[in-house]
Write a protein that holds these residues in place. Structure first.
Motif, short mmCIF file in Angstrom:
data_model
loop_
_atom_site.label_atom_id
_atom_site.label_comp_id
_atom_site.label_asym_id
_atom_site.label_seq_id
_atom_site.Cartn_x
_atom_site.Cartn_y
_atom_site.Cartn_z
N HIS A 27 0.87 -1.18 0.00
CA HIS A 27 0.00 0.00 0.00
C HIS A 27 0.90 1.22 0.00
O HIS A 27 1.90 1.27 0.71
CB HIS A 27 -0.89 0.00 1.25
CG HIS A 27 -1.64 1.27 1.46
ND1 HIS A 27 -2.70 1.66 0.67
CD2 HIS A 27 -1.46 2.27 2.38
CE1 HIS A 27 -3.16 2.83 1.10
NE2 HIS A 27 -2.43 3.21 2.13
N GLU A 28 0.57 2.22 -0.80
CA GLU A 28 1.35 3.46 -0.86
C GLU A 28 0.45 4.66 -0.66
O GLU A 28 -0.72 4.65 -1.07
CB GLU A 28 2.06 3.57 -2.21
CG GLU A 28 3.09 2.49 -2.48
CD GLU A 28 3.75 2.65 -3.84
OE1 GLU A 28 4.56 3.57 -4.00
OE2 GLU A 28 3.41 1.86 -4.76
N ALA A 29 0.99 5.70 -0.05
CA ALA A 29 0.22 6.93 0.18
C ALA A 29 1.17 8.11 0.32
O ALA A 29 2.37 7.94 0.63
CB ALA A 29 -0.63 6.78 1.44
N ARG A 31 1.28 12.44 1.68
CA ARG A 31 0.63 13.56 2.35
C ARG A 31 1.62 14.71 2.47
O ARG A 31 2.84 14.49 2.51
CB ARG A 31 0.16 13.18 3.76
CG ARG A 31 -1.05 12.29 3.82
CD ARG A 31 -1.51 12.10 5.25
NE ARG A 31 -2.56 11.09 5.34
CZ ARG A 31 -3.11 10.70 6.48
NH1 ARG A 31 -2.70 11.21 7.63
NH2 ARG A 31 -4.06 9.78 6.46
N HIS A 56 -5.06 1.01 8.52
CA HIS A 56 -5.27 0.43 7.19
C HIS A 56 -4.73 -1.00 7.14
O HIS A 56 -5.36 -1.89 6.55
CB HIS A 56 -4.60 1.29 6.12
CG HIS A 56 -4.82 0.78 4.73
ND1 HIS A 56 -5.95 1.06 4.00
CD2 HIS A 56 -4.05 -0.02 3.93
CE1 HIS A 56 -5.88 0.47 2.82
NE2 HIS A 56 -4.73 -0.18 2.75
#
Length: 326
Positions: A27-29, A31, A56
């Motif tokens: 999973h990548e995010a 901000r 998550h």
């Protein structure tokens, strides 16, 4: 599924991932850091981001992260887990490891320097894979370095090993924020090339990428600016190569995106400076791009998991469940 949290904190933005045991980004995010709101807000943004990643992971994989790794800029005390200073984030003496561990309900946390953490990833799974000695040098707003030895990064006695950007290559040259004059990063970083090309071209908005394009088109002004930077870089690298004798020299950062426009003259300039007592290393572009810091933070986290497992195994081996009586 077992996983760890990886965070790469930059001056304006944060990259994060949940990383599997085989290094897969599950999973990548991204901000913003929110640095315009001050240092405390940056810290809170990091903690909130990490907490959301933990949530998550629980929702998606059925269990919390086994550990977390975070890479930050500036001066870092990795042993104590303290972010000592970062001018671009406005903080000093932040016990980030303990703060993160508390927010993540006690999981172990590793804190690393952004360049050294990126270098760890390039060395283990990127352009330096298989090299027992390498030097990773990203050419961005500034210039730093990561010294790789047998799959680990050498931090130095005081956590500042690899600061190649502050080798003086032009005594009496332009002043540097560190207090010296003629530092490598004042002459060969992406920001240095941008400044020089903006002045030479008369375009205040011109940057290093524009200079590289002008070099490719044959503009003599751009070629002079570019060669000056390459020569300064070669002089700085020669000092590092003499001291460290690496097998592989990995060049990354924004300036490396110019590809052979940079690497062809750079290889020639370094080779021209090599004398008999030195050995020319392989000079290669970084392979992981802007994911290096995040991947490296994941590696730091998995190292913690491995250490914890090794300690548990040792304890189990040392404990004899049987009692022998005579």
């Amino acid at each position: 599924m077992r996983h760890v949290i990886a965070l790469d904190v930059g001056g304006t933005g944060m990259k994060a991932a949940l990383v599997g045991a085989d290094g897969t980004l599950l999973h990548e995010a991204r901000r913003p850091t929110g640095r315009e709101r001050g240092a405390d807000a940056v810290v809170e943004s990091i903690l909130d981001f990490a907490a959301d990643l933990r949530a998550h992971g629980i929702e998606r994989f059925g269990e919390p992260a086994a550990a977390a790794g975070v890479a930050v800029p500036g001066i870092v005390d990795s042993e104590r887990g303290i972010a000592l200073y970062a001018s671009n984030l406005g903080w000093s003496d932040v016990p980030l490891r303990d703060l993160l561990s508390a927010r993540l309900e006690g999981v172990p946390v590793a804190l690393g320097h952004d360049v050294r953490t990126g270098g760890l990833a390039e060395g283990r799974i990127g352009a330096g894979k298989g090299a027992d000695r390498f030097l990773f040098v990203p050419l961005g707003t500034g210039i730093a370095g990561a010294i790789g030895i047998d799959g680990a990064i050498e931090p130095g006695a005081h956590g500042s090993a690899g600061e190649i950007g502050h080798i003086v290559v032009r005594p009496g040259g332009p002043p540097c924020d560190c207090g010296q004059r003629g530092c490598l990063e004042r002459l060969a970083s992406a920001s240095a090339v941008s400044r020089a090309w903006a002045e030479a071209s008369g375009d205040a908005d011109a940057d290093a990428a524009d200079c590289a394009k002008a070099v490719e088109s044959g503009d003599p002004r751009a070629q002079e600016v570019w060669q000056n930077a390459v020569d300064a870089l070669a002089d700085g690298l020669l000092t590092a190569l003499t001291l460290l004798d690496p097998h592989t020299l990995i060049i990354g950062g924004g300036l490396a995106e110019a590809g052979e426009t940079l690497f062809t003259p750079l290889r020639a300039a370094v080779a021209a400076r090599i004398v008999q007592l030195q050995t020319l290393p392989e000079i290669v572009p970084a392979a992981l791009g802007d994911t290096a810091g995040c991947l490296g933070a994941g590696l730091l986290a998995w190292d913690l998991v491995d250490q914890k497992t090794a300690v548990a195994d040792t304890a189990a081996t040392d404990t004899d469940p049987t009692e022998v009586t005579t």
